[in-house]
Enzyme design. Structure first.
Site, PDB file in Angstrom:
ATOM      1  N   SER A  16       0.803  -1.222   0.000  1.00 43.04           N
ATOM      2  CA  SER A  16       0.000   0.000   0.000  1.00 43.04           C
ATOM      3  C   SER A  16       0.837   1.274   0.000  1.00 43.04           C
ATOM      4  CB  SER A  16      -0.949   0.018   1.195  1.00 43.04           C
ATOM      5  OG  SER A  16      -0.231   0.150   2.406  1.00 43.04           O
ATOM      6  N   LYS A  37       1.032   4.917   6.868  1.00 43.41           N
ATOM      7  CA  LYS A  37       0.540   5.739   5.756  1.00 43.41           C
ATOM      8  C   LYS A  37       1.217   7.112   5.821  1.00 43.41           C
ATOM      9  CE  LYS A  37      -2.594   2.555   4.834  1.00 43.41           C
ATOM     10  NZ  LYS A  37      -2.473   1.647   3.659  1.00 43.41           N
TER      11      LYS A  37
END
Length: 224
Positions: free
Chosen positions: A46, A100
């Site tokens: 991701s 993230k």
């Protein structure tokens, strides 16, 4: 029975005494990893191309808070997460520890159209770096940070969203692999108290697709 219990207590005491240095080392390392610094395995893509599967990422747990060891309870706030930083947080929504990038902080207005961000009325700058039949690699640049992102040709359901204002005490987080990341576009804004620390660098990296052989070109690589 009493003698057996007494002997067990003596044996335990002797064990602790004979291995006090090792036990102390283990305790200190546990405290260090809990409250000061740790590393985080990355099992998914991701955050590609910045972080890839098999990277071990160094986390500075003192970047944002001084926490009570073995508990995510902030004793002292050190700093607030800043746009462009890569952060690790315990997501209550997904019930996972996630890594993230901070895209927007409290009070920011954010929108995205075809994987291009607009923050506080200012579009970010994008430069094409490379491409394959399925995807593009872009350089995404703002006043805060310049880094690489990956997008899928043909886009996805995640590539656009209407303008939103980041609430107080919340952060908008996104993966650099924009069409393959379950981030704030899926789990919503991330509360400040869920932040664990800032990802600083790749310590080690192993290639899952090549018998876990080390990727030495990625060792001790600073994250952007």
């Amino acid at each position: 029975m009493r003698n057996s219990g007494y002997l067990a207590l003596l044996n335990c005491h002797a064990l602790i005494k004979n291995h006090a240095g090792f036990i102390c080392f283990i305790l200190l390392m546990s405290v260090f990893r809990s409250a000061v610094a740790d590393w985080n395995d990355v099992p998914t893509g991701s955050m590609q191309p910045t972080i890839v599967e098999g990277d071990r990422v160094y986390i500075d747990k003192l970047a944002y808070d001084v926490n009570l060891p073995f508990a995510q309870v902030s004793l002292v706030k050190v700093a607030e997460p800043q746009a462009g930083e890569i952060a690790v947080f315990n997501s209550a929504v997904s019930n996972k520890r996630l890594i993230k990038r901070v895209i927007a902080v409290p009070g920011d207005t954010v929108a995205m159209l075809n994987n291009r961000l607009l923050i506080n009325g200012q579009p970010l700058n994008y430069q094409l770096i490379s491409q394959t039949e399925q995807e593009w690699i872009w350089q995404e640049a703002s006043q805060a940070n310049t880094h690489l992102i990956k997008t899928r040709k043909g886009g996805s359901s995640l590539d656009s969203f209407h303008s939103v204002v980041v609430p107080a005490g919340q952060y908008l987080m996104m993966g650099d692999n924009r069409d393959s990341s379950a981030d704030s576009r899926v789990i919503g804004f991330v509360p400040r108290h869920e932040f664990i620390g800032r990802a600083e660098s790749i310590v080690l990296s192993f290639d899952y697709d090549d018998y876990y052989l080390p990727r030495k070109d990625r060792w001790f690589k600073k994250l952007m």
